[in-house]
Design an enzyme around this catalytic site. Structure first.
Site, PDB file in Angstrom:
ATOM      1  N   HIS A  10      -1.029 -11.588  -4.347  1.00  8.87           N
ATOM      2  CA  HIS A  10      -0.003 -12.035  -3.819  1.00  8.87           C
ATOM      3  C   HIS A  10      -0.492 -11.976  -2.292  1.00  8.87           C
ATOM      4  CE1 HIS A  10       0.298  -7.676  -3.765  1.00  8.87           C
ATOM      5  NE2 HIS A  10       0.188  -7.855  -2.676  1.00  8.87           N
TER       6      HIS A  10
HETATM    7  C1  T46 Z   1      -0.727  -5.085  -1.148  1.00  2.58           C
HETATM    8  C2  T46 Z   1      -1.828  -4.396  -2.303  1.00  2.58           C
HETATM    9  C3  T46 Z   1      -3.181  -4.089  -1.583  1.00  2.58           C
HETATM   10  C4  T46 Z   1       7.230  -0.080  -4.391  1.00  2.58           C
HETATM   11  O1  T46 Z   1       8.248   0.062  -4.902  1.00  2.58           O
HETATM   12  N1  T46 Z   1       6.637   0.479  -3.106  1.00  2.58           N
HETATM   13  C5  T46 Z   1       5.545   0.233  -2.597  1.00  2.58           C
HETATM   14  O2  T46 Z   1       5.475   0.633  -1.262  1.00  2.58           O
HETATM   15  C6  T46 Z   1       4.621  -0.513  -3.133  1.00  2.58           C
HETATM   16  C7  T46 Z   1       3.188  -0.951  -2.506  1.00  2.58           C
HETATM   17  C8  T46 Z   1       5.048  -1.062  -4.489  1.00  2.58           C
HETATM   18  N2  T46 Z   1       6.214  -0.832  -4.994  1.00  2.58           N
HETATM   19  C9  T46 Z   1       6.504  -1.151  -6.313  1.00  2.58           C
HETATM   20  C10 T46 Z   1       6.456  -2.738  -6.409  1.00  2.58           C
HETATM   21  C11 T46 Z   1       6.138  -3.034  -7.990  1.00  2.58           C
HETATM   22  O3  T46 Z   1       7.129  -2.812  -8.851  1.00  2.58           O
HETATM   23  O4  T46 Z   1       5.214  -0.936  -7.287  1.00  2.58           O
HETATM   24  C12 T46 Z   1       4.992  -1.833  -8.068  1.00  2.58           C
HETATM   25  C13 T46 Z   1       3.454  -2.104  -8.112  1.00  2.58           C
HETATM   26  O5  T46 Z   1       3.294  -3.042  -6.808  1.00  2.58           O
HETATM   27  P1  T46 Z   1       2.123  -4.245  -6.799  1.00  2.58           P
HETATM   28  O6  T46 Z   1       2.343  -4.586  -8.190  1.00  2.58           O
HETATM   29  O7  T46 Z   1       2.950  -4.870  -5.753  1.00  2.58           O
HETATM   30  O8  T46 Z   1       0.901  -3.452  -6.513  1.00  2.58           O
HETATM   31  P2  T46 Z   1      -0.338  -4.235  -6.380  1.00  2.58           P
HETATM   32  O9  T46 Z   1      -1.602  -3.133  -6.424  1.00  2.58           O
HETATM   33  O10 T46 Z   1      -0.551  -5.650  -6.992  1.00  2.58           O
HETATM   34  O11 T46 Z   1      -0.191  -4.568  -4.673  1.00  2.58           O
HETATM   35  C14 T46 Z   1      -0.043  -3.327  -3.889  1.00  2.58           C
HETATM   36  C15 T46 Z   1       0.957  -3.809  -2.455  1.00  2.58           C
HETATM   37  O12 T46 Z   1       2.331  -4.011  -3.244  1.00  2.58           O
HETATM   38  C16 T46 Z   1       0.521  -4.882  -1.661  1.00  2.58           C
HETATM   39  O13 T46 Z   1       1.435  -4.867  -0.644  1.00  2.58           O
HETATM   40  O14 T46 Z   1      -1.020  -5.576  -0.378  1.00  2.58           O
HETATM   41  O15 T46 Z   1      -1.346  -3.303  -2.965  1.00  2.58           O
END
Ligand code: T46
Length: 137
Positions: A51
């Site tokens: 993303h």
């Molecule tokens: C990024 C990279 C480096 C939350 O509810 N609160 C939060 O602060 C975060 C970061 C995530 N979430 C929820 C959203 C999703 O349901 O946790 C779940 C996993 O998040 P995501 O799939 O977006 O995780 P990554 O590791 O793909 O990405 C993360 C960050 O979301 C993103 O901003 O830049 O790490």
């Protein structure tokens, strides 16, 4: 593409090492840190991210072990290895990111400029490209 890495202050002595950083204008992190999160226990071979963000600014620090960050600005890609707890990688808005090659036990710490907001995410690569086109008009 300009890769912005920052070396945080480090104090080493015979007992161990200590890294510190401060946030705010003129400090190590130029924005106020509104959120901290960390990614860990990533299963072998897994890839995360996929993303970009519209506004969010972040510093990524691999505080234990190593991982690789793919950054894509829509025209160029760079793969950056993070393996030093005193080094931060800046990832700004309009940058597609993927995180991979997590070593066993790796911990990726993220310092973020904004509270969590799903509306700030662009989770589809084609939409990311269209977004950049609109932004650069
Ligand atoms: C990024 C990279 C480096 C939350 O509810 N609160 C939060 O602060 C975060 C970061 C995530 N979430 C929820 C959203 C999703 O349901 O946790 C779940 C996993 O998040 P995501 O799939 O977006 O995780 P990554 O590791 O793909 O990405 C993360 C960050 O979301 C993103 O901003 O830049 O790490």
């Amino acid at each position: 593409m300009k890769i912005e890495k920052i070396e945080f202050h480090r104090r080493d002595n015979a007992t161990g090492k200590l890294t510190f950083l401060e946030s705010g204008m003129g400090k190590d992190i130029p924005f106020d840190i509104r959120r901290v999160y960390y990614i860990y226990d990533v299963a072998p071979g897994e890839r995360r991210g996929f993303h970009a963000h519209k506004k969010l600014e972040q510093y990524l620090i691999c505080i234990h072990g190593s991982c690789t960050i793919l950054l894509d600005d829509g025209s160029k890609q760079e793969n950056i290895v993070l393996n030093d707890p005193s080094t931060g990688l800046y990832v700004g808005p309009g940058m597609w990111r993927e995180m991979y090659n997590f070593s066993p036990g790796a911990v990726l710490l993220v310092l973020a400029s904004e509270y969590y907001d799903e509306d700030d995410y662009i989770r589809d690569y084609d939409m990311f490209k269209s977004y950049l086109k609109e932004e650069n008009k």
